[in-house]
Design a protein around this motif. Structure first.
Motif, PDB file in Angstrom:
ATOM      1  N   CYS A   1       1.724 -10.679   7.863  1.00 21.41           N
ATOM      2  CA  CYS A   1       2.732  -9.863   7.192  1.00 21.41           C
ATOM      3  C   CYS A   1       2.455  -8.377   7.460  1.00 21.41           C
ATOM      4  O   CYS A   1       1.325  -7.981   7.745  1.00 21.41           O
ATOM      5  CB  CYS A   1       2.695 -10.086   5.688  1.00 21.41           C
ATOM      6  N   ALA A   2       3.498  -7.573   7.315  1.00 24.71           N
ATOM      7  CA  ALA A   2       3.392  -6.131   7.560  1.00 24.71           C
ATOM      8  C   ALA A   2       2.344  -5.469   6.650  1.00 24.71           C
ATOM      9  O   ALA A   2       1.564  -4.623   7.107  1.00 24.71           O
ATOM     10  CB  ALA A   2       4.751  -5.485   7.327  1.00 24.71           C
ATOM     11  N   GLU A   3       2.329  -5.862   5.387  1.00 22.42           N
ATOM     12  CA  GLU A   3       1.391  -5.247   4.437  1.00 22.42           C
ATOM     13  C   GLU A   3      -0.050  -5.485   4.884  1.00 22.42           C
ATOM     14  O   GLU A   3      -0.893  -4.592   4.848  1.00 22.42           O
ATOM     15  CB  GLU A   3       1.560  -5.851   3.038  1.00 22.42           C
TER      16      GLU A   3
ATOM     17  N   VAL B   1       9.721  -6.495   9.101  1.00 20.01           N
ATOM     18  CA  VAL B   1       9.147  -5.835   7.921  1.00 20.01           C
ATOM     19  C   VAL B   1       8.202  -4.736   8.407  1.00 20.01           C
ATOM     20  O   VAL B   1       7.464  -4.929   9.374  1.00 20.01           O
ATOM     21  CB  VAL B   1       8.349  -6.830   7.037  1.00 20.01           C
TER      22      VAL B   1
ATOM     23  N   ASN C   1       5.128  -6.834  10.627  1.00 19.76           N
ATOM     24  CA  ASN C   1       4.815  -8.263  10.668  1.00 19.76           C
ATOM     25  C   ASN C   1       4.715  -8.720  12.118  1.00 19.76           C
ATOM     26  O   ASN C   1       5.452  -8.268  12.987  1.00 19.76           O
ATOM     27  CB  ASN C   1       5.813  -9.108   9.852  1.00 19.76           C
TER      28      ASN C   1
ATOM     29  N   CYS D   1       0.017 -11.504   0.337  1.00 19.00           N
ATOM     30  CA  CYS D   1      -0.152 -10.042   0.421  1.00 19.00           C
ATOM     31  C   CYS D   1      -0.553  -9.447  -0.924  1.00 19.00           C
ATOM     32  O   CYS D   1      -1.329  -8.502  -0.981  1.00 19.00           O
ATOM     33  CB  CYS D   1       1.120  -9.385   0.955  1.00 19.00           C
TER      34      CYS D   1
ATOM     35  N   SER E   1      11.584 -15.627  12.610  1.00 20.35           N
ATOM     36  CA  SER E   1      12.325 -15.409  11.363  1.00 20.35           C
ATOM     37  C   SER E   1      13.462 -14.395  11.565  1.00 20.35           C
ATOM     38  O   SER E   1      14.419 -14.390  10.793  1.00 20.35           O
ATOM     39  CB  SER E   1      11.395 -14.881  10.276  1.00 20.35           C
TER      40      SER E   1
ATOM     41  N   LEU F   1       9.867  -7.709  -1.908  1.00 18.94           N
ATOM     42  CA  LEU F   1       8.549  -7.521  -2.530  1.00 18.94           C
ATOM     43  C   LEU F   1       7.482  -8.276  -1.753  1.00 18.94           C
ATOM     44  O   LEU F   1       7.789  -9.240  -1.040  1.00 18.94           O
ATOM     45  CB  LEU F   1       8.615  -7.943  -3.998  1.00 18.94           C
ATOM     46  N   PRO F   2       6.225  -7.847  -1.861  1.00 14.38           N
ATOM     47  CA  PRO F   2       5.156  -8.500  -1.104  1.00 14.38           C
ATOM     48  C   PRO F   2       5.019  -9.985  -1.455  1.00 14.38           C
ATOM     49  O   PRO F   2       5.156 -10.357  -2.628  1.00 14.38           O
ATOM     50  CB  PRO F   2       3.892  -7.747  -1.538  1.00 14.38           C
ATOM     51  N   CYS F   3       4.747 -10.799  -0.459  1.00 18.03           N
ATOM     52  CA  CYS F   3       4.555 -12.236  -0.687  1.00 18.03           C
ATOM     53  C   CYS F   3       3.253 -12.460  -1.453  1.00 18.03           C
ATOM     54  O   CYS F   3       2.446 -11.541  -1.619  1.00 18.03           O
ATOM     55  CB  CYS F   3       4.552 -12.992   0.639  1.00 18.03           C
TER      56      CYS F   3
ATOM     57  N   GLU G   1       4.533 -12.231  14.158  1.00 20.93           N
ATOM     58  CA  GLU G   1       4.664 -13.688  14.050  1.00 20.93           C
ATOM     59  C   GLU G   1       3.986 -14.378  15.228  1.00 20.93           C
ATOM     60  O   GLU G   1       3.496 -13.730  16.157  1.00 20.93           O
ATOM     61  CB  GLU G   1       6.150 -14.050  13.948  1.00 20.93           C
TER      62      GLU G   1
ATOM     63  N   THR H   1       1.336 -16.246  11.160  1.00 15.67           N
ATOM     64  CA  THR H   1       2.034 -14.964  10.981  1.00 15.67           C
ATOM     65  C   THR H   1       1.245 -13.980  10.120  1.00 15.67           C
ATOM     66  O   THR H   1       0.679 -14.352   9.097  1.00 15.67           O
ATOM     67  CB  THR H   1       3.415 -15.225  10.333  1.00 15.67           C
TER      68      THR H   1
ATOM     69  N   PHE I   1      13.221 -11.450  10.801  1.00 18.12           N
ATOM     70  CA  PHE I   1      13.146 -10.694   9.542  1.00 18.12           C
ATOM     71  C   PHE I   1      12.066  -9.617   9.715  1.00 18.12           C
ATOM     72  O   PHE I   1      10.895  -9.835   9.389  1.00 18.12           O
ATOM     73  CB  PHE I   1      12.797 -11.652   8.392  1.00 18.12           C
TER      74      PHE I   1
HETATM   75  N1  THU Z   1       6.864 -10.892   5.576  1.00 17.40           N
HETATM   76  C1  THU Z   1       6.147  -9.729   5.496  1.00 17.40           C
HETATM   77  O1  THU Z   1       5.824  -9.110   6.527  1.00 17.40           O
HETATM   78  N2  THU Z   1       5.795  -9.293   4.261  1.00 17.40           N
HETATM   79  C2  THU Z   1       6.127  -9.917   3.091  1.00 17.40           C
HETATM   80  O2  THU Z   1       5.639  -9.540   2.040  1.00 17.40           O
HETATM   81  C3  THU Z   1       7.109 -10.990   3.122  1.00 17.40           C
HETATM   82  C4  THU Z   1       7.244 -11.680   4.429  1.00 17.40           C
HETATM   83  C5  THU Z   1       7.237 -11.377   6.906  1.00 17.40           C
HETATM   84  C6  THU Z   1       6.520 -12.622   7.328  1.00 17.40           C
HETATM   85  C7  THU Z   1       7.482 -13.204   8.328  1.00 17.40           C
HETATM   86  O3  THU Z   1       7.233 -12.618   9.598  1.00 17.40           O
HETATM   87  C8  THU Z   1       8.844 -12.748   7.861  1.00 17.40           C
HETATM   88  O4  THU Z   1       8.614 -11.704   6.926  1.00 17.40           O
HETATM   89  C9  THU Z   1       9.656 -13.837   7.185  1.00 17.40           C
HETATM   90  O5  THU Z   1       8.937 -14.450   6.180  1.00 17.40           O
END
Ligand code: THU
Length: 144
Positions: A60-62, A33, A49, A96, A29, A91-93, A51, A58, A31
Motif C-alpha cells: 500500500c502507498a502508506e 493511491v 501503492n 496500514c 486494481s 482511509l488506510p486499510c 501491486e 501488494t 486504484f
Molecule cells: N491501497 C493502498 O495503497 N492503501 C490503502 O490504505 C488502501 C488500499 C491500495 C492497495 C491496492 O493496490 C489498491 O489500493 C486496491 O486495494
C-alpha cells in the motif's frame, strides 16, 4: 496528542501524496493511491501503492511512504496524508493502520481526494487499543 501542522506543510504533504499517486503501479486494481508522511525531522517522504501479479504481495502507498522514511533514518512520524483520485477520501486499510501504529501512533491522519472532501482522523480513532511495541516489553512466560 497530535501536534500542530501548519497549512503550508499540509499543502506540501497533499501535493507530494498526489504526485506519488501518479507513480502508482496498480495494473490489477486500477486504484492508484499516493501517500506522504511528515517526519519529526520536518522532512516529507512520499510513496505509492505497488501491486504484484501475485496479488497478496501488494504494498500500500502508506507503507511504501513509511518504509521510505524509515530507510532515511526516521523513526517518528507526525502526519500521514493519503490521496486517491476518487470523489470521496480513502482511509488506510487495516494492515496500514497497524503499520502506522509502529512509527506514528500520535500522527494526524488526513485522507484527501479529487474533490474538496477531506477526512482528518487519528489512530486512536482508526485502531483503538492497538497492539504495539510496548506489548513486547513484558513477554509472557511459558511454563512447561
Ligand atoms: N491501497 C493502498 O495503497 N492503501 C490503502 O490504505 C488502501 C488500499 C491500495 C492497495 C491496492 O493496490 C489498491 O489500493 C486496491 O486495494
Amino acid at each position: 496528542m497530535s501536534s500542530i501542522i501548519t497549512d503550508a506543510t499540509l499543502r506540501r504533504l497533499e501535493k507530494i501524496a498526489q504526485a506519488a499517486a501518479t507513480k502508482s503501479y496498480s495494473p490489477y486494481s486500477k486504484f492508484p493511491v499516493g501517500a506522504a508522511v511528515l517526519a519529526a525531522s520536518g522532512k516529507i517522504y512520499g510513496g505509492c501503492n505497488v501491486e504484484n501479479a501475485s496479488y497478496g504481495l501488494t504494498h500500500c502507498a502508506e507503507r511504501t511512504a513509511i518504509c521510505t522514511a524509515v530507510t532515511a533514518g526516521e523513526r517518528h512520524l507526525r502526519a500521514v496524508v493519503i490521496y486517491t483520485p476518487t470523489p470521496t477520501p480513502t482511509l488506510p486499510c487495516g494492515a496500514c493502520r497497524q503499520f502506522i501504529n509502529e512509527f506514528a501512533p500520535h500522527a494526524t491522519i488526513i485522507s484527501t481526494c479529487a474533490s474538496k472532501l477531506r477526512k482528518k482522523t487519528s489512530l486512536t480513532e482508526l485502531l483503538p487499543d492497538a497492539f504495539g511495541p510496548a506489548h513486547l516489553t513484558t513477554p509472557a512466560r511459558h511454563h512447561r
